[in-house]
Design a protein around this motif. Structure first.
Motif, PDB file in Angstrom:
ATOM      1  N   GLN A 151       0.588  -2.314   4.227  1.00 40.81           N
ATOM      2  CA  GLN A 151       1.483  -3.280   4.865  1.00 40.81           C
ATOM      3  C   GLN A 151       1.256  -3.237   6.376  1.00 40.81           C
ATOM      4  O   GLN A 151       0.438  -2.464   6.866  1.00 40.81           O
ATOM      5  N   ARG A 152       2.021  -4.072   7.104  1.00 41.97           N
ATOM      6  CA  ARG A 152       1.821  -4.168   8.552  1.00 41.97           C
ATOM      7  C   ARG A 152       3.138  -3.947   9.305  1.00 41.97           C
ATOM      8  O   ARG A 152       4.195  -4.440   8.892  1.00 41.97           O
ATOM      9  N   THR A 153       3.050  -3.231  10.409  1.00 43.82           N
ATOM     10  CA  THR A 153       4.212  -2.958  11.242  1.00 43.82           C
ATOM     11  C   THR A 153       4.515  -4.139  12.167  1.00 43.82           C
ATOM     12  O   THR A 153       3.728  -5.081  12.274  1.00 43.82           O
ATOM     13  N   ARG A 154       5.628  -4.041  12.857  1.00 43.57           N
ATOM     14  CA  ARG A 154       6.044  -5.114  13.768  1.00 43.57           C
ATOM     15  C   ARG A 154       5.020  -5.330  14.875  1.00 43.57           C
ATOM     16  O   ARG A 154       4.804  -6.467  15.331  1.00 43.57           O
ATOM     17  N   ASP A 155       4.366  -4.250  15.315  1.00 38.97           N
ATOM     18  CA  ASP A 155       3.384  -4.377  16.385  1.00 38.97           C
ATOM     19  C   ASP A 155       1.958  -4.491  15.862  1.00 38.97           C
ATOM     20  O   ASP A 155       0.989  -4.257  16.593  1.00 38.97           O
ATOM     21  N   GLY A 156       1.818  -4.867  14.598  1.00 41.71           N
ATOM     22  CA  GLY A 156       0.513  -5.244  14.076  1.00 41.71           C
ATOM     23  C   GLY A 156      -0.382  -4.124  13.598  1.00 41.71           C
ATOM     24  O   GLY A 156      -1.588  -4.335  13.426  1.00 41.71           O
ATOM     25  N   LYS A 157       0.158  -2.958  13.325  1.00 35.98           N
ATOM     26  CA  LYS A 157      -0.637  -1.849  12.806  1.00 35.98           C
ATOM     27  C   LYS A 157      -0.538  -1.803  11.282  1.00 35.98           C
ATOM     28  O   LYS A 157       0.511  -2.103  10.707  1.00 35.98           O
ATOM     29  N   LEU A 158      -1.610  -1.404  10.638  1.00 31.04           N
ATOM     30  CA  LEU A 158      -1.622  -1.291   9.190  1.00 31.04           C
ATOM     31  C   LEU A 158      -1.222   0.118   8.779  1.00 31.04           C
ATOM     32  O   LEU A 158      -1.777   1.105   9.271  1.00 31.04           O
ATOM     33  N   VAL A 159      -0.250   0.192   7.866  1.00 30.99           N
ATOM     34  CA  VAL A 159       0.238   1.474   7.375  1.00 30.99           C
ATOM     35  C   VAL A 159       0.199   1.488   5.853  1.00 30.99           C
ATOM     36  O   VAL A 159       0.174   0.439   5.202  1.00 30.99           O
ATOM     37  N   VAL A 160       0.199   2.701   5.304  1.00 26.09           N
ATOM     38  CA  VAL A 160       0.097   2.878   3.858  1.00 26.09           C
ATOM     39  C   VAL A 160       1.466   3.268   3.320  1.00 26.09           C
ATOM     40  O   VAL A 160       1.943   4.381   3.535  1.00 26.09           O
ATOM     41  N   ILE A 161       2.102   2.327   2.626  1.00 28.02           N
ATOM     42  CA  ILE A 161       3.417   2.547   2.038  1.00 28.02           C
ATOM     43  C   ILE A 161       3.626   1.511   0.954  1.00 28.02           C
ATOM     44  O   ILE A 161       3.141   0.375   1.065  1.00 28.02           O
ATOM     45  N   HIS A 162       4.344   1.869  -0.099  1.00 28.73           N
ATOM     46  CA  HIS A 162       4.524   0.964  -1.227  1.00 28.73           C
ATOM     47  C   HIS A 162       5.657  -0.022  -1.032  1.00 28.73           C
ATOM     48  O   HIS A 162       5.472  -1.230  -1.112  1.00 28.73           O
ATOM     49  N   ASP A 163       6.867   0.470  -0.812  1.00 29.37           N
ATOM     50  CA  ASP A 163       8.034  -0.413  -0.711  1.00 29.37           C
ATOM     51  C   ASP A 163       7.969  -1.225   0.578  1.00 29.37           C
ATOM     52  O   ASP A 163       7.472  -0.751   1.600  1.00 29.37           O
ATOM     53  N   THR A 164       8.543  -2.415   0.541  1.00 32.95           N
ATOM     54  CA  THR A 164       8.627  -3.210   1.770  1.00 32.95           C
ATOM     55  C   THR A 164       9.731  -2.711   2.686  1.00 32.95           C
ATOM     56  O   THR A 164       9.869  -3.181   3.810  1.00 32.95           O
ATOM     57  N   THR A 165      10.526  -1.763   2.211  1.00 35.34           N
ATOM     58  CA  THR A 165      11.531  -1.105   3.047  1.00 35.34           C
ATOM     59  C   THR A 165      11.227   0.386   3.115  1.00 35.34           C
ATOM     60  O   THR A 165      10.575   0.948   2.235  1.00 35.34           O
ATOM     61  N   LEU A 166      11.744   1.025   4.145  1.00 35.14           N
ATOM     62  CA  LEU A 166      11.424   2.421   4.419  1.00 35.14           C
ATOM     63  C   LEU A 166      12.395   3.420   3.805  1.00 35.14           C
ATOM     64  O   LEU A 166      12.127   4.622   3.797  1.00 35.14           O
ATOM     65  N   ASP A 167      13.527   2.947   3.276  1.00 37.72           N
ATOM     66  CA  ASP A 167      14.617   3.864   2.949  1.00 37.72           C
ATOM     67  C   ASP A 167      14.360   4.766   1.758  1.00 37.72           C
ATOM     68  O   ASP A 167      14.874   5.884   1.719  1.00 37.72           O
ATOM     69  N   ARG A 168      13.591   4.331   0.761  1.00 37.15           N
ATOM     70  CA  ARG A 168      13.424   5.161  -0.435  1.00 37.15           C
ATOM     71  C   ARG A 168      12.560   6.385  -0.167  1.00 37.15           C
ATOM     72  O   ARG A 168      12.858   7.477  -0.654  1.00 37.15           O
ATOM     73  N   THR A 169      11.487   6.227   0.589  1.00 34.70           N
ATOM     74  CA  THR A 169      10.514   7.307   0.737  1.00 34.70           C
ATOM     75  C   THR A 169      10.473   7.916   2.136  1.00 34.70           C
ATOM     76  O   THR A 169       9.570   8.718   2.415  1.00 34.70           O
ATOM     77  N   THR A 170      11.410   7.555   3.000  1.00 42.59           N
ATOM     78  CA  THR A 170      11.498   8.208   4.304  1.00 42.59           C
ATOM     79  C   THR A 170      12.974   8.428   4.654  1.00 42.59           C
ATOM     80  O   THR A 170      13.869   7.972   3.933  1.00 42.59           O
ATOM     81  N   ASP A 171      13.193   9.065   5.786  1.00 47.01           N
ATOM     82  CA  ASP A 171      14.557   9.287   6.267  1.00 47.01           C
ATOM     83  C   ASP A 171      14.985   8.211   7.272  1.00 47.01           C
ATOM     84  O   ASP A 171      15.739   8.474   8.207  1.00 47.01           O
ATOM     85  N   ALA A 172      14.506   6.982   7.078  1.00 44.74           N
ATOM     86  CA  ALA A 172      14.792   5.898   8.015  1.00 44.74           C
ATOM     87  C   ALA A 172      16.286   5.646   8.180  1.00 44.74           C
ATOM     88  O   ALA A 172      16.756   5.343   9.282  1.00 44.74           O
ATOM     89  N   GLU A 173      17.050   5.777   7.095  1.00 41.88           N
ATOM     90  CA  GLU A 173      18.490   5.542   7.193  1.00 41.88           C
ATOM     91  C   GLU A 173      19.145   6.531   8.156  1.00 41.88           C
ATOM     92  O   GLU A 173      20.088   6.176   8.883  1.00 41.88           O
ATOM     93  N   GLU A 174      18.663   7.752   8.162  1.00 41.10           N
ATOM     94  CA  GLU A 174      19.233   8.782   9.035  1.00 41.10           C
ATOM     95  C   GLU A 174      18.758   8.613  10.477  1.00 41.10           C
ATOM     96  O   GLU A 174      19.546   8.732  11.428  1.00 41.10           O
TER      97      GLU A 174
END
Length: 293
Positions: A74-97
């Motif tokens: 997928q792609r970040t807001r500033d145009g970098k390509l990252v490797v992650i499955h979900d279109t949201t960060l909450d399941r596999t990271t601590d983004a909510e915290e």
């Protein structure tokens, strides 16, 4: 970002089937596939043993002796390509915290630097605390270090216009579009038929796969731009696999079938009996051992 060179949807492609269904039936004895038993593919890395889509999951797949690794881009807001499955960060990271006021934590709403601050391993186990969401560049380097092969999925490319061209450029920059890689170490796939067609249009040498199960009557249209039809194991039948194998794909060879996601020996044997070429699994060693038995 670069614009998509074509704006094809699955419906539009199917609508053109009468005009473009020119794929050539393959002789049964000429069928080409992964050699021997179906090839196990490590789903999001060996994600049954390490956090999915992380460098640790690549390392585990290599340690298990699994040659093919699958990932999601997928792609970040500033145009970098990252490797992650979900279109949201909450399941596999601590983004909510870390970012409590930024729900729903869409990948595309965060910069690469912001995502790099997240812990993508603790949810899986304390052993992996501090594991990061890798960039595509980092992921390619790790896969290459282990001399693995890559099944790369463009995840929901409609969210990220131009991601096909950008991904191909990154692959090229990292040495993944040379003859050695395109001949047998790289496949680009997606659930989005238009994205798969775009990849084929931009870099015809790259092998591609369509995730899904098109009607048999439409396989000729898909064969114009893809080399694989990769359906869920829950929809798999031997008749369908045979129908796919009977059509030559974008590179003039019989199309292949990789099925997903099979995590036990019984499922692996059933998929093998159906005649698939590869089996995508969180536990690829279980698949391998079942087929060897």
């Amino acid at each position: 970002m670069p614009k998509r060179p074509v704006a094809l949807t699955a419906g539009a492609l199917l609508g053109m089937s009468a005009l473009f269904a020119t794929a050539v039936p393959a002789a049964a004895d000429a069928q080409e596939s992964f050699k021997g038993a179906p090839t196990p593919v490590a789903h999001r890395g060996a994600s049954g043993y390490a956090p999915e889509n992380t460098l640790a999951a690549v390392d585990k797949a290599a340690a298990l002796g699994i040659r093919w690794v699958e990932n999601d881009v997928q792609r970040t807001r500033d145009g970098k390509l990252v490797v992650i499955h979900d279109t949201t960060l909450d399941r596999t990271t601590d983004a909510e915290e870390v970012y409590p006021d930024r729900a729903p934590w869409n990948v595309g709403d965060f910069t690469a630097a912001e995502i790099a601050k997240l812990d993508a391993g603790s949810w899986f186990g304390k052993k992996y605390a501090g594991t990061k969401v890798p960039t595509l560049k980092q992921y390619l380097a790790r896969v290459g270090k282990h001399d693995r092969k890559l099944l790369l999925e463009l995840k929901e490319p409609g969210r990220y216009p131009g991601i096909e061209a950008q991904t191909l450029k990154e692959l090229s920059n990292e040495g993944w579009l040379d003859g050695d890689h395109v001949d047998g170490k790289l496949i680009v796939q997606s659930f989005d038929a238009g994205a798969v067609a775009n990849v084929h249009l931009l870099k015809p040498a790259v092998k591609t796969g369509f995730l899904g199960k098109p009607d048999v009557d439409d396989l000729g249209t898909y064969a114009l731009f893809t080399d694989q039809i990769n359906p869920s194991s829950s929809t798999l039948t031997k008749d369908y696999v045979d129908a796919v194998h009977a059509v030559r794909g974008a590179h003039g060879k019989p199309m292949q079938v990789l099925t997903w996601t099979v995590n036990d020996a019984k499922g692996a044997r059933a998929a093998a009996k159906a005649g698939v070429d590869g089996i995508i699994s969180n536990f690829p060693d279980v698949v391998r051992d079942a087929l060897e038995d």
